[in-house]
Design an enzyme around this catalytic site. Structure first.
Site, PDB file in Angstrom:
ATOM      1  N   CYS A  74       5.663  -1.526  -4.803  1.00 20.56           N
ATOM      2  CA  CYS A  74       6.456  -1.148  -3.684  1.00 20.56           C
ATOM      3  C   CYS A  74       6.006   0.612  -3.357  1.00 20.56           C
ATOM      4  CB  CYS A  74       7.859  -1.224  -3.776  1.00 20.56           C
ATOM      5  SG  CYS A  74       8.563  -2.667  -4.172  1.00 20.56           S
ATOM      6  N   ASP A  75       5.843   0.933  -2.039  1.00 13.88           N
ATOM      7  CA  ASP A  75       5.832   2.163  -1.895  1.00 13.88           C
ATOM      8  C   ASP A  75       6.644   2.550  -0.530  1.00 13.88           C
ATOM      9  OD1 ASP A  75       3.971   4.575  -2.667  1.00 13.88           O
ATOM     10  OD2 ASP A  75       4.178   4.564  -0.570  1.00 13.88           O
ATOM     11  N   SER A  76       7.071   3.664  -0.550  1.00 13.70           N
ATOM     12  CA  SER A  76       7.893   4.218   0.637  1.00 13.70           C
ATOM     13  C   SER A  76       7.511   5.670   1.027  1.00 13.70           C
ATOM     14  CB  SER A  76       9.361   4.322   0.299  1.00 13.70           C
ATOM     15  OG  SER A  76       9.940   2.828   0.053  1.00 13.70           O
TER      16      SER A  76
END
Length: 208
Positions: A74-76
């Site tokens: 995941c990356d935000s």
């Protein structure tokens, strides 16, 4: 089947546990700046998806031939004022961040990448992004300083949380609540379906 979260984020782990999963946590150690630098003028969605994929890939390589698992990276990042911003890291950067986004609206973009492993072999992959509009309040300088002193905003995308102290300074969102926290349940479910896995098969407790 083992579910592996390629992230050290306690917020992501908390979302998954609340949703019935019991993930194994394996930190990727990916150099995010190096991944971003390897891309040529990426669109915001492409950037967060590429970072998520790099994290999932790194954990897959680290785990070797473990059988029957799915790995999610995941990356935000926050898109606001025409730029993409990640973790402030320093109090000075967090202070500048809040000065520029107070009273404004941004889009929190979350990228997810899933690798399915069967009998020790990578069999399927899927990736995607989720965008959620965030409307920021206008905290006083005293509130901003207290928030920065807590340390909470320094290591989170955009310099804010929705489910912690930062929630006091968010006027509202339009979109997926879980995505703003760090892992989108709707997007994760869709991607798991693409690789042939149902979320109900990964629940560790009966549905209530």
């Amino acid at each position: 089947m083992r579910f592996v979260l390629a992230s050290q984020s306690p917020a992501r782990l908390g979302v998954l546990r609340s949703a019935g999963f019991d993930p194994s946590v394996v930190v990727s150690g990916v150099d995010e700046d190096a991944v971003a630098a390897s891309l040529t003028d990426p669109a915001p969605e492409e950037l967060v998806r590429a970072l998520a994929a790099a994290k999932a890939e790194a954990v897959f390589e680290a785990l070797g031939g473990h059988t029957d698992m799915v790995i999610v990276g995941c990356d935000s990042m926050l898109s606001i004022n025409g730029e993409m911003v990640g973790k402030p890291i320093t109090p000075e950067a967090a202070r500048e961040r809040w000065a520029s986004m107070a009273g404004k609206t941004g889009e929190l973009l979350t990228g997810h990448a899933i690798i399915r492993v069967e009998n020790g072999e990578r069999t399927k992959e899927a990736s995607g992004t989720e965008g959620t509009t965030v409307r920021f309040g206008t905290p006083s300088q005293e509130e901003v300083e207290a928030y920065i002193a807590s340390g909470e905003p320094l290591q989170v995308a955009g310099g804010f949380t929705l489910d912690g102290l930062g929630g006091w300074f968010i006027e509202g969102i339009d979109g997926d609540f879980s995505s703003v926290i760090g892992i989108s349940l709707p997007l994760t479910r869709r991607l798991l379906t693409e690789v042939g896995v149902s979320v109900i098969d990964l629940w560790t407790r009966p549905a209530s």
